[in-house]
Design an enzyme around this catalytic site. Sequence first.
Site, PDB file in Angstrom:
ATOM      1  N   ARG A 150       0.765  -1.168  -0.044  1.00  0.00           N
ATOM      2  CA  ARG A 150      -0.018   0.169   0.038  1.00  0.00           C
ATOM      3  C   ARG A 150       0.825   1.179  -0.034  1.00  0.00           C
ATOM      4  O   ARG A 150       0.575   2.426   0.313  1.00  0.00           O
ATOM      5  CB  ARG A 150      -1.003   0.107   1.080  1.00  0.00           C
TER       6      ARG A 150
ATOM      7  N   HIS B  89      -0.539  12.473 -30.281  1.00  0.00           N
ATOM      8  CA  HIS B  89      -1.137  11.325 -29.950  1.00  0.00           C
ATOM      9  C   HIS B  89      -1.635  10.337 -30.977  1.00  0.00           C
ATOM     10  O   HIS B  89      -1.498   9.369 -31.168  1.00  0.00           O
ATOM     11  CB  HIS B  89      -1.940  11.368 -28.605  1.00  0.00           C
TER      12      HIS B  89
ATOM     13  N   LYS C  24       7.360  22.566 -15.202  1.00  0.00           N
ATOM     14  CA  LYS C  24       6.383  21.595 -14.916  1.00  0.00           C
ATOM     15  C   LYS C  24       6.000  21.568 -13.432  1.00  0.00           C
ATOM     16  O   LYS C  24       4.945  21.155 -13.128  1.00  0.00           O
ATOM     17  CB  LYS C  24       6.990  20.338 -15.294  1.00  0.00           C
TER      18      LYS C  24
ATOM     19  N   ASN D  59      -0.003  19.449 -22.608  1.00  0.00           N
ATOM     20  CA  ASN D  59      -0.730  18.754 -23.742  1.00  0.00           C
ATOM     21  C   ASN D  59      -0.469  19.441 -24.872  1.00  0.00           C
ATOM     22  O   ASN D  59      -0.821  19.044 -26.085  1.00  0.00           O
ATOM     23  CB  ASN D  59      -1.904  18.266 -23.593  1.00  0.00           C
TER      24      ASN D  59
ATOM     25  N   HIS E 121       7.788   9.111 -28.983  1.00  0.00           N
ATOM     26  CA  HIS E 121       6.587  10.004 -28.494  1.00  0.00           C
ATOM     27  C   HIS E 121       6.931  11.435 -28.715  1.00  0.00           C
ATOM     28  O   HIS E 121       6.381  12.361 -29.261  1.00  0.00           O
ATOM     29  CB  HIS E 121       6.547   9.649 -27.066  1.00  0.00           C
TER      30      HIS E 121
ATOM     31  N   HIS F   3       0.296  17.696 -28.124  1.00  0.00           N
ATOM     32  CA  HIS F   3      -0.050  16.278 -27.765  1.00  0.00           C
ATOM     33  C   HIS F   3      -1.318  15.714 -28.571  1.00  0.00           C
ATOM     34  O   HIS F   3      -1.462  14.556 -28.717  1.00  0.00           O
ATOM     35  CB  HIS F   3      -0.245  15.880 -26.358  1.00  0.00           C
TER      36      HIS F   3
ATOM     37  N   GLU G 136      10.160  18.078 -26.180  1.00  0.00           N
ATOM     38  CA  GLU G 136       9.405  18.326 -24.781  1.00  0.00           C
ATOM     39  C   GLU G 136       9.955  19.554 -24.190  1.00  0.00           C
ATOM     40  O   GLU G 136       9.363  20.133 -23.737  1.00  0.00           O
ATOM     41  CB  GLU G 136       9.486  17.205 -23.742  1.00  0.00           C
TER      42      GLU G 136
ATOM     43  N   ARG H 253      -2.727  22.000 -16.001  1.00  0.00           N
ATOM     44  CA  ARG H 253      -1.983  20.933 -16.570  1.00  0.00           C
ATOM     45  C   ARG H 253      -2.109  20.425 -17.975  1.00  0.00           C
ATOM     46  O   ARG H 253      -1.451  19.921 -18.343  1.00  0.00           O
ATOM     47  CB  ARG H 253      -2.117  19.551 -15.482  1.00  0.00           C
TER      48      ARG H 253
ATOM     49  N   GLU I 274      -4.782  17.342 -13.045  1.00  0.00           N
ATOM     50  CA  GLU I 274      -5.315  17.487 -14.483  1.00  0.00           C
ATOM     51  C   GLU I 274      -6.539  18.323 -14.744  1.00  0.00           C
ATOM     52  O   GLU I 274      -7.377  17.393 -15.485  1.00  0.00           O
ATOM     53  CB  GLU I 274      -4.833  16.477 -15.212  1.00  0.00           C
TER      54      GLU I 274
ATOM     55  N   LYS J 204       2.985  11.257 -11.661  1.00  0.00           N
ATOM     56  CA  LYS J 204       2.069  10.410 -12.370  1.00  0.00           C
ATOM     57  C   LYS J 204       2.968   9.058 -12.818  1.00  0.00           C
ATOM     58  O   LYS J 204       3.919   8.960 -13.058  1.00  0.00           O
ATOM     59  CB  LYS J 204       1.785  10.795 -13.852  1.00  0.00           C
TER      60      LYS J 204
HETATM   61  N1  NAD Z   1       4.636   9.747 -15.733  1.00  0.00           N
HETATM   62  C1  NAD Z   1       4.686  10.951 -16.713  1.00  0.00           C
HETATM   63  O1  NAD Z   1       4.238  12.117 -16.234  1.00  0.00           O
HETATM   64  C2  NAD Z   1       5.014  10.603 -18.274  1.00  0.00           C
HETATM   65  C3  NAD Z   1       5.252  11.788 -18.805  1.00  0.00           C
HETATM   66  C4  NAD Z   1       5.892  11.542 -20.132  1.00  0.00           C
HETATM   67  C5  NAD Z   1       6.205  10.322 -20.674  1.00  0.00           C
HETATM   68  N2  NAD Z   1       5.951   9.124 -19.736  1.00  0.00           N
HETATM   69  C6  NAD Z   1       6.198   7.756 -20.206  1.00  0.00           C
HETATM   70  O2  NAD Z   1       7.575   7.869 -20.493  1.00  0.00           O
HETATM   71  C7  NAD Z   1       7.708   6.757 -21.229  1.00  0.00           C
HETATM   72  C8  NAD Z   1       8.762   7.205 -22.293  1.00  0.00           C
HETATM   73  O3  NAD Z   1       9.948   7.378 -21.604  1.00  0.00           O
HETATM   74  P1  NAD Z   1      11.375   7.366 -22.431  1.00  0.00           P
HETATM   75  O4  NAD Z   1      11.383   8.245 -23.618  1.00  0.00           O
HETATM   76  O5  NAD Z   1      12.513   7.851 -21.315  1.00  0.00           O
HETATM   77  O6  NAD Z   1      11.495   6.051 -23.060  1.00  0.00           O
HETATM   78  P2  NAD Z   1      12.313   4.751 -22.214  1.00  0.00           P
HETATM   79  O7  NAD Z   1      11.759   4.509 -20.816  1.00  0.00           O
HETATM   80  O8  NAD Z   1      11.885   3.564 -23.013  1.00  0.00           O
HETATM   81  O9  NAD Z   1      13.670   4.933 -22.607  1.00  0.00           O
HETATM   82  C9  NAD Z   1      14.304   4.941 -23.898  1.00  0.00           C
HETATM   83  C10 NAD Z   1      15.549   4.098 -24.351  1.00  0.00           C
HETATM   84  O10 NAD Z   1      16.644   4.848 -23.818  1.00  0.00           O
HETATM   85  C11 NAD Z   1      17.563   3.783 -23.032  1.00  0.00           C
HETATM   86  N3  NAD Z   1      18.217   4.818 -22.064  1.00  0.00           N
HETATM   87  C12 NAD Z   1      17.712   5.453 -20.866  1.00  0.00           C
HETATM   88  N4  NAD Z   1      18.579   5.934 -20.253  1.00  0.00           N
HETATM   89  C13 NAD Z   1      19.825   6.058 -21.098  1.00  0.00           C
HETATM   90  C14 NAD Z   1      21.069   6.472 -21.013  1.00  0.00           C
HETATM   91  N5  NAD Z   1      21.440   7.208 -20.207  1.00  0.00           N
HETATM   92  N6  NAD Z   1      21.969   5.958 -21.953  1.00  0.00           N
HETATM   93  C15 NAD Z   1      21.647   5.399 -23.057  1.00  0.00           C
HETATM   94  N7  NAD Z   1      20.443   4.877 -23.308  1.00  0.00           N
HETATM   95  C16 NAD Z   1      19.479   4.933 -22.133  1.00  0.00           C
HETATM   96  C17 NAD Z   1      16.739   2.989 -22.601  1.00  0.00           C
HETATM   97  O11 NAD Z   1      17.289   1.767 -22.288  1.00  0.00           O
HETATM   98  C18 NAD Z   1      15.333   2.702 -23.326  1.00  0.00           C
HETATM   99  O12 NAD Z   1      15.794   1.859 -24.629  1.00  0.00           O
HETATM  100  C19 NAD Z   1       6.486   6.427 -21.907  1.00  0.00           C
HETATM  101  O13 NAD Z   1       5.965   5.236 -21.652  1.00  0.00           O
HETATM  102  C20 NAD Z   1       5.464   7.546 -21.627  1.00  0.00           C
HETATM  103  O14 NAD Z   1       4.170   7.108 -21.437  1.00  0.00           O
HETATM  104  C21 NAD Z   1       5.492   9.412 -18.361  1.00  0.00           C
HETATM  105 ZN    ZN Z   2       4.846  14.203 -23.787  1.00  0.00          ZN
END
Ligand code: NAD
Ligand code: ZN
Length: 370
Positions: free
Chosen positions: A122, A253, A228, A246, A266, A249, A186, A242, A238, A144
């Site tokens: 929990r 999306h 942010k 977007n 993305h 986006h 971003e 917030r 949101e 999030k």
């Molecule tokens: N929670 C939120 O508010 C929020 C906001 C935006 C995005 N997201 C989520 O984030 C995800 C996308 O994140 P992302 O773009 O970081 O993708 P990811 O986590 O898949 O990382 C991208 C790639 O980079 C590699 N990598 C990570 N750090 C590295 C480093 N220092 N050197 C070399 N390679 C490295 C990873 O192994 C992976 O293959 C999505 O699932 C999205 O929904 C969440």
């Molecule tokens: Zn985004």
Amino acid sequence: MPRVSVAAEARSYNVWIESGLLGRAGTLLRRILPHSRRVFVVATPQVNKLCGKELTASLANAGYQYRTLVMPDGERHKRLDTLERLAEQMIAHGGDRDALVVALGGGVTGDVAGMLASVFMRGVDLVQAPTTLLAQVDASVGGKTGVNLKSGKNLLGTFYPPRAVLIDPSVLATLPAREFRAGLYEVVKCGVIGNPALFRMFETRLKQILQRDARTLEKLILESVRLKARIVEEDEREQGMRRWLNFGHTIGHALEAETGYRRLLHGEAVGWGMLAAARIAKSMGMLRGDDAGRIHAGVLGLGGLPGVRVKPGNILKRIQSDKKTRGGKAHFVLPSEIGRVEVVTGVPDGIILKAVEELNELSRKAGGVG
Ligand SMILES: NC(=O)c1ccc[n+]([C@@H]2O[C@H](COP(=O)([O-])OP(=O)(O)OC[C@H]3O[C@@H](n4cnc5c(N)ncnc54)[C@H](O)[C@@H]3O)[C@@H](O)[C@H]2O)c1
Ligand SMILES: [Zn+2]
């Protein structure tokens, strides 16, 4: 050390930003979370190899018992069964209510490990240590968490603020160029929605940005996190502000989905989405031509945006059925100038279709990328 405080409903926390921070994480965490705990570092094999050692050595030096839990890399593993497996491993290795989960990795790791921490017994302590630019400027701040379902992305999740976010920009040196740029889109977004000086950095210091100059990156990350943080403080769940995040986006999306989540990262989809939103804002008479031109140049100046070729009608349909669409009306976040956006409903279909058609044209002009 530069830090940004974030006041969330449940608790407040700091985002710490400094090159080399991972190597000092143990001492910092001891100060923030003085009770001795068992630390579970969640990372993918790649990230664990690149920077796991640095973090765990500093945890060990600070007297922490730790265990690294490895999860598979990639968005397709952002699933409940990954979370369940990690939870079983935590139990097997003595995890209890005093456990501390450290999410070391990109947004996928952050979302999965964040949700894990929020539901394990929990709720146990969580620290985000983001290693992609996208995760540093976006995913790690705001609380999030979530995983995907077969029926859609991020459909299960929680709001769960971390105890701290540790951002070490030096880990970005190994990030593939495409992933790095995806994060930069971003950052451009942050500039357009609320920080004209941040946007201007893409006009005056583009070379240093693309060369990943440490000081420049620290500044970009700091300004994006500040923005942010300010937005999520105002609007954690949101309802209003917030939504500004977007920007780019709505169409982004739709493009991601229409291209089967394979063609575009993305951030790249958001890059295209911002180009479209700037055009829509201009067509609506909201945005002056030179600001629209600056957004266009700011996005395309990063280079390497993979081309898109999509049916505008399909994009429109996807926008209309987006989960964020309320009462059948799509919301667009549109700039009225660089640094200011508004949420607009009732954009005429014709204007949306035309903007998407222009993305197709841009892709064609860019010379066979599409
Ligand atoms: N929670 C939120 O508010 C929020 C906001 C935006 C995005 N997201 C989520 O984030 C995800 C996308 O994140 P992302 O773009 O970081 O993708 P990811 O986590 O898949 O990382 C991208 C790639 O980079 C590699 N990598 C990570 N750090 C590295 C480093 N220092 N050197 C070399 N390679 C490295 C990873 O192994 C992976 O293959 C999505 O699932 C999205 O929904 C969440
Ligand atoms: Zn985004």
